[in-house]
Design an enzyme around this catalytic site. Structure first.
Site, short mmCIF file in Angstrom:
data_model
loop_
_atom_site.label_atom_id
_atom_site.label_comp_id
_atom_site.label_asym_id
_atom_site.label_seq_id
_atom_site.Cartn_x
_atom_site.Cartn_y
_atom_site.Cartn_z
N ASN A 104 35.26 95.85 10.29
CA ASN A 104 34.29 95.71 11.39
C ASN A 104 33.15 96.72 11.34
OD1 ASN A 104 33.48 95.23 14.40
ND2 ASN A 104 34.06 97.40 14.30
N SER A 153 31.25 89.25 10.20
CA SER A 153 29.92 88.89 9.70
C SER A 153 28.96 88.87 10.88
CB SER A 153 29.98 87.54 8.99
OG SER A 153 28.70 87.14 8.56
N SER A 154 28.06 87.91 10.90
CA SER A 154 27.07 87.81 11.98
C SER A 154 26.51 86.39 12.01
CB SER A 154 25.92 88.79 11.72
OG SER A 154 24.86 88.52 12.62
N TYR A 167 20.07 92.92 6.11
CA TYR A 167 21.35 92.94 6.84
C TYR A 167 22.08 91.61 6.69
CZ TYR A 167 24.34 92.79 11.03
OH TYR A 167 25.39 92.64 11.89
N LYS A 171 25.77 90.27 5.08
CA LYS A 171 26.75 89.51 5.85
C LYS A 171 27.05 88.17 5.16
CE LYS A 171 27.63 92.23 9.41
NZ LYS A 171 28.93 92.94 9.47
P1 NAP Z 1 28.35 99.65 17.41
O1 NAP Z 1 28.64 99.52 18.86
O2 NAP Z 1 27.12 100.38 16.98
O3 NAP Z 1 29.64 100.35 16.74
C1 NAP Z 1 29.65 100.57 15.36
C2 NAP Z 1 31.01 101.10 14.93
O4 NAP Z 1 31.01 101.18 13.50
C3 NAP Z 1 31.31 102.49 15.46
O5 NAP Z 1 32.69 102.60 15.65
C4 NAP Z 1 30.84 103.39 14.32
O6 NAP Z 1 31.51 104.64 14.23
C5 NAP Z 1 31.21 102.54 13.11
N1 NAP Z 1 30.40 102.84 11.94
C6 NAP Z 1 29.05 102.72 11.80
N2 NAP Z 1 28.68 103.07 10.56
C7 NAP Z 1 29.81 103.40 9.88
C8 NAP Z 1 30.09 103.84 8.57
N3 NAP Z 1 29.13 104.04 7.68
N4 NAP Z 1 31.37 104.08 8.23
C9 NAP Z 1 32.36 103.90 9.14
N5 NAP Z 1 32.16 103.52 10.40
C10 NAP Z 1 30.90 103.27 10.77
O7 NAP Z 1 28.26 98.22 16.70
P2 NAP Z 1 29.05 96.87 17.01
O8 NAP Z 1 28.17 95.97 17.76
O9 NAP Z 1 30.39 97.18 17.55
O10 NAP Z 1 29.16 96.26 15.53
C11 NAP Z 1 30.41 96.13 14.88
C12 NAP Z 1 30.28 95.10 13.78
O11 NAP Z 1 29.87 93.86 14.34
C13 NAP Z 1 29.27 95.44 12.68
O12 NAP Z 1 29.78 95.04 11.42
C14 NAP Z 1 28.08 94.58 13.04
O13 NAP Z 1 27.31 94.28 11.90
C15 NAP Z 1 28.76 93.35 13.61
N6 NAP Z 1 27.95 92.54 14.51
C16 NAP Z 1 27.45 93.05 15.66
C17 NAP Z 1 26.70 92.22 16.48
C18 NAP Z 1 26.11 92.70 17.78
O14 NAP Z 1 25.18 92.05 18.28
N7 NAP Z 1 26.58 93.78 18.35
C19 NAP Z 1 26.47 90.89 16.13
C20 NAP Z 1 27.00 90.40 14.95
C21 NAP Z 1 27.75 91.24 14.15
P3 NAP Z 1 31.00 105.92 15.12
O15 NAP Z 1 31.26 105.53 16.53
O16 NAP Z 1 31.84 107.04 14.67
O17 NAP Z 1 29.57 106.08 14.82
#
Ligand code: NAP
Length: 262
Positions: A104, A153-154, A167, A171
């Site tokens: 994730n 993914s996304s 990005y 994905k």
């Molecule tokens: P988020 O709230 O910014 O949280 C990101 C998480 O990933 C945090 O736990 C962070 O750790 C960790 N992280 C970031 N960079 C890292 C690295 N280099 N190594 C290890 N851990 C890392 O983002 P989110 O929305 O939960 O996103 C989670 C996943 O969902 C991602 O793969 C993202 O691409 C995908 N996604 C998100 C969305 C959206 O709209 N939110 C949509 C589609 C897909 P720290 O807290 O320690 O920084």
């Protein structure tokens, strides 16, 4: 004649799920849903140790075991050492395998194709493609036969929104990798799927979807269900895809976007 199991039969061990990026956002939410479903958790964080420990406290409050480990998914040289740490956690818990891996962790970069730098591209490739590829490889001996892998993914890998070329390319790669993993790990009974969230209100991308009213309204207008996604919309799906009885879902891309950009 009834076929009740003997009353002395030991209860099956709780599944153990390893969620990368479990400190915030979707990983945090998924971990909590999994704990409510009965899982024990290994959570990773990159820098937000306080937030990760707070998630662990909540999980312990639900009566589940949890371990919190640092991990930078962009640093593939650290993966062998990380696998050793996971092995130690499992040994402490009297286990030698875990059951569910959720790839994730990750950050976003918003840049038009014409302005995307090689450094941005390489960073995204390390975090979203090379990271899950080699982390899964390093953890493979520790994943139980019959286990599951879920790659996040996304929606952006299906539809194209300007600013996400690099990005979304990564994905798209993880979605292809999912099918290859499913093919090659099937002989161990491991099922592998992609979960593709739509735009969700988290810190991701600087929290734009949550905090920028214009972006939020645009996403809602492009979503059949008429609103932006919330972390619970995704955590619940992660738990469902890793629930007992759903392991026959394999090599699939499941989008949870409320019907975005149809
Ligand atoms: P988020 O709230 O910014 O949280 C990101 C998480 O990933 C945090 O736990 C962070 O750790 C960790 N992280 C970031 N960079 C890292 C690295 N280099 N190594 C290890 N851990 C890392 O983002 P989110 O929305 O939960 O996103 C989670 C996943 O969902 C991602 O793969 C993202 O691409 C995908 N996604 C998100 C969305 C959206 O709209 N939110 C949509 C589609 C897909 P720290 O807290 O320690 O920084």
């Amino acid at each position: 004649m009834s076929s009740q199991p003997p009353s002395s039969a030991a209860a099956p061990a709780a599944p153990i799920a390893l969620v990368t990026g479990g400190s915030r956002g979707l990983g945090r939410n998924a971990a909590l849903h999994l704990a409510r479903q009965g899982s024990e958790l290994i959570l990773t964080y990159r820098s937000a140790v306080t937030e990760a420990e707070a998630v662990a406290t909540d999980i312990r409050g639900l009566g589940r075991r949890v371990a919190v480990l640092p991990l930078d998914v962009a640093d593939s040289a650290s993966f062998a050492g990380f696998a050793d740490r996971v092995r130690e956690v499992l040994a402490d818990w009297g286990r030698d395998r875990f059951d569910h891996l959720v790839n994730n962790a990750g950050t976003g970069v918003h840049a038009p194709f014409a302005a995307t730098t090689e450094a941005q591209f390489d960073e995204l490739a390390r975090i979203h493609l090379k990271g899950p590829f080699f982390l899964t490889q390093a953890l493979l001996p520790l994943i139980a036969d019959g286990g599951r892998i879920l790659n996040i993914s996304s929606g952006l890998a299906r539809f194209a929104l300007p600013g996400y070329a690099a990005y979304a390319t990564m994905k798209g790669g993880i979605e292809v990798l999912t099918r290859y993993l499913a093919r090659e790990l099937g002989e161990r009974g491991i099922s592998v799927n992609t979960l593709a969230p739509g735009a969700i209100e988290t810190d991701f991308g600087g929290g734009t979807v949550r905090d920028n009213a214009e972006v939020n309204a645009f996403v809602a207008s492009q979503t059949a269900l008429g609103r932006v996604g919330l972390p619970d919309d995704i955590g619940a799906v992660v738990a469902a895809l890793l629930a007992p009885g759903t392991g026959w879902i394999n090599a699939q891309r499941i989008e949870a976007s409320g019907g975005m950009m149809l």
